[in-house]
Write an enzyme that holds these catalytic residues in place. Sequence first.
Site, short mmCIF file in Angstrom:
data_model
loop_
_atom_site.label_atom_id
_atom_site.label_comp_id
_atom_site.label_asym_id
_atom_site.label_seq_id
_atom_site.Cartn_x
_atom_site.Cartn_y
_atom_site.Cartn_z
N ASP A 21 0.83 -1.21 0.00
CA ASP A 21 0.00 0.00 0.00
C ASP A 21 0.86 1.27 0.00
O ASP A 21 1.96 1.28 0.56
CB ASP A 21 -0.91 -0.02 1.24
CG ASP A 21 -2.06 0.96 1.12
OD1 ASP A 21 -2.36 1.40 -0.01
OD2 ASP A 21 -2.67 1.28 2.15
N ARG A 34 -0.58 9.34 -9.78
CA ARG A 34 -0.60 8.11 -8.97
C ARG A 34 0.01 6.92 -9.71
O ARG A 34 0.69 6.09 -9.12
CB ARG A 34 -2.04 7.78 -8.58
CG ARG A 34 -2.67 8.78 -7.61
CD ARG A 34 -4.12 8.39 -7.35
NE ARG A 34 -4.21 7.01 -6.93
CZ ARG A 34 -4.10 6.63 -5.66
NH1 ARG A 34 -3.93 7.50 -4.70
NH2 ARG A 34 -4.18 5.35 -5.36
N ASN A 69 -10.95 -2.25 -5.48
CA ASN A 69 -10.14 -1.35 -6.33
C ASN A 69 -10.78 -1.12 -7.71
O ASN A 69 -10.43 -0.15 -8.40
CB ASN A 69 -8.71 -1.89 -6.51
CG ASN A 69 -7.84 -1.77 -5.27
OD1 ASN A 69 -6.94 -2.57 -5.04
ND2 ASN A 69 -8.09 -0.76 -4.44
N LEU A 196 -7.00 -4.45 7.40
CA LEU A 196 -6.75 -5.61 6.53
C LEU A 196 -7.37 -5.46 5.15
O LEU A 196 -7.04 -6.23 4.24
CB LEU A 196 -7.28 -6.89 7.21
CG LEU A 196 -6.59 -7.22 8.54
CD1 LEU A 196 -7.20 -8.47 9.17
CD2 LEU A 196 -5.08 -7.42 8.36
C1 IPE Z 1 -5.51 -2.60 -0.29
O1 IPE Z 1 -5.11 -1.28 -0.49
C2 IPE Z 1 -5.52 -3.35 -1.58
C3 IPE Z 1 -4.23 -3.58 -2.21
C4 IPE Z 1 -3.07 -3.29 -1.70
C5 IPE Z 1 -4.28 -4.21 -3.48
P1 IPE Z 1 -6.17 -0.11 -0.66
O2 IPE Z 1 -5.40 1.14 -0.78
O3 IPE Z 1 -7.13 -0.42 -1.73
O4 IPE Z 1 -6.93 -0.19 0.75
P2 IPE Z 1 -7.85 0.87 1.49
O5 IPE Z 1 -8.89 1.30 0.52
O6 IPE Z 1 -6.98 2.01 1.90
O7 IPE Z 1 -8.38 0.13 2.66
C1 IPE Z 2 -1.44 0.27 -3.40
O1 IPE Z 2 -1.22 1.63 -3.43
C2 IPE Z 2 -1.65 -0.34 -4.76
C3 IPE Z 2 -3.05 -0.75 -5.04
C4 IPE Z 2 -4.05 -0.68 -4.22
C5 IPE Z 2 -3.30 -1.24 -6.36
P1 IPE Z 2 -2.42 2.66 -3.48
O2 IPE Z 2 -2.78 2.88 -4.90
O3 IPE Z 2 -3.53 2.22 -2.60
O4 IPE Z 2 -1.75 3.96 -2.90
P2 IPE Z 2 -2.35 4.92 -1.81
O5 IPE Z 2 -2.73 4.07 -0.63
O6 IPE Z 2 -3.52 5.62 -2.41
O7 IPE Z 2 -1.23 5.86 -1.47
MG MG Z 3 -3.98 2.46 -0.66
#
Ligand code: IPE
Ligand code: IPE
Ligand code: MG
Length: 247
Positions: A21, A34, A69, A196
């Site tokens: 993350d 991003r 996602n 989680l």
């Molecule tokens: C969790 O990260 C999913 C992955 C790492 C693929 P997210 O960034 O989607 O989680 P939330 O929305 O902050 O809980």
């Molecule tokens: C994790 O990074 C990757 C995926 C969920 C695919 P994020 O894209 O959630 O990055 P943040 O949490 O918004 O910084």
């Molecule tokens: Mg994230």
Amino acid sequence: MSFKEKIDPERLPQHIAIIMDGNGRWAQQRGQLRVYGHEQGVTAVREAAEGAAEIGVPFLTLYAFSTENWNRPKEEVDALMGLLVETIDKEIPTLMDNGIRLNTIGDIESLGEDCRLQLRRAMERTSTNTRMVLTLALSYSARWEITRAAQRLAGDIAQGKVAPEGIDQDLFSSYLETSGIPDPELLIRTSGEYRLSNFLLWQMAYTELCFIPKLWPDFTRDDLYKAIVDFQCRERRFGKISGQLSI
Ligand code: IPE
Ligand code: IPE
Ligand code: MG
């Protein structure tokens, strides 16, 4: 002494799961889009996979794309899928060099044709590798997985293949996506979030949780080793009391 040297090879976690993350925040901190963070995150994936294989961890599972996602802006979802296709193809030599077998969990049918093709190809190419199983959780969520397992189990009951009295935890586990893979002993989540996010909820009943503040693109194998050292310092009681554990 480095973190790697501090690891007791006799007590390695047999399965490490990682919630990767913080890619978006990493990019935004640098004034970038991003998607740039997702691109840079690939280096950290390589660090984690090579680092784990190098010390003999048999199972590594990476949360790459959740069911939730799909609700992100279309441009981001498209970019992530494109990156996935490109990366899987490019990384086959790394997987071969490290003896890593690629596996997936999640609703793979929901991915694009390109993606499924590359995944199938990479899984076939790496199918005889035995050092480590690298599982990518793609279009995955634990509630999706558990609901689907319940559906399939109900189907088998309706067909008389399973008796309701025959359902126990092991049987139910065999209907999950992770059938054949031991439960994770260690979960690592980067980016400082303490949740989680619908990942392996059934399997993580007794997993040790390690939350680290770094954003995913900054994650290195040393961070992995540090988390393993931390894991090895913990007392896992599984409901018992300390005094019972050495018996
Ligand atoms: C969790 O990260 C999913 C992955 C790492 C693929 P997210 O960034 O989607 O989680 P939330 O929305 O902050 O809980
Ligand atoms: C994790 O990074 C990757 C995926 C969920 C695919 P994020 O894209 O959630 O990055 P943040 O949490 O918004 O910084
Ligand atoms: Mg994230």
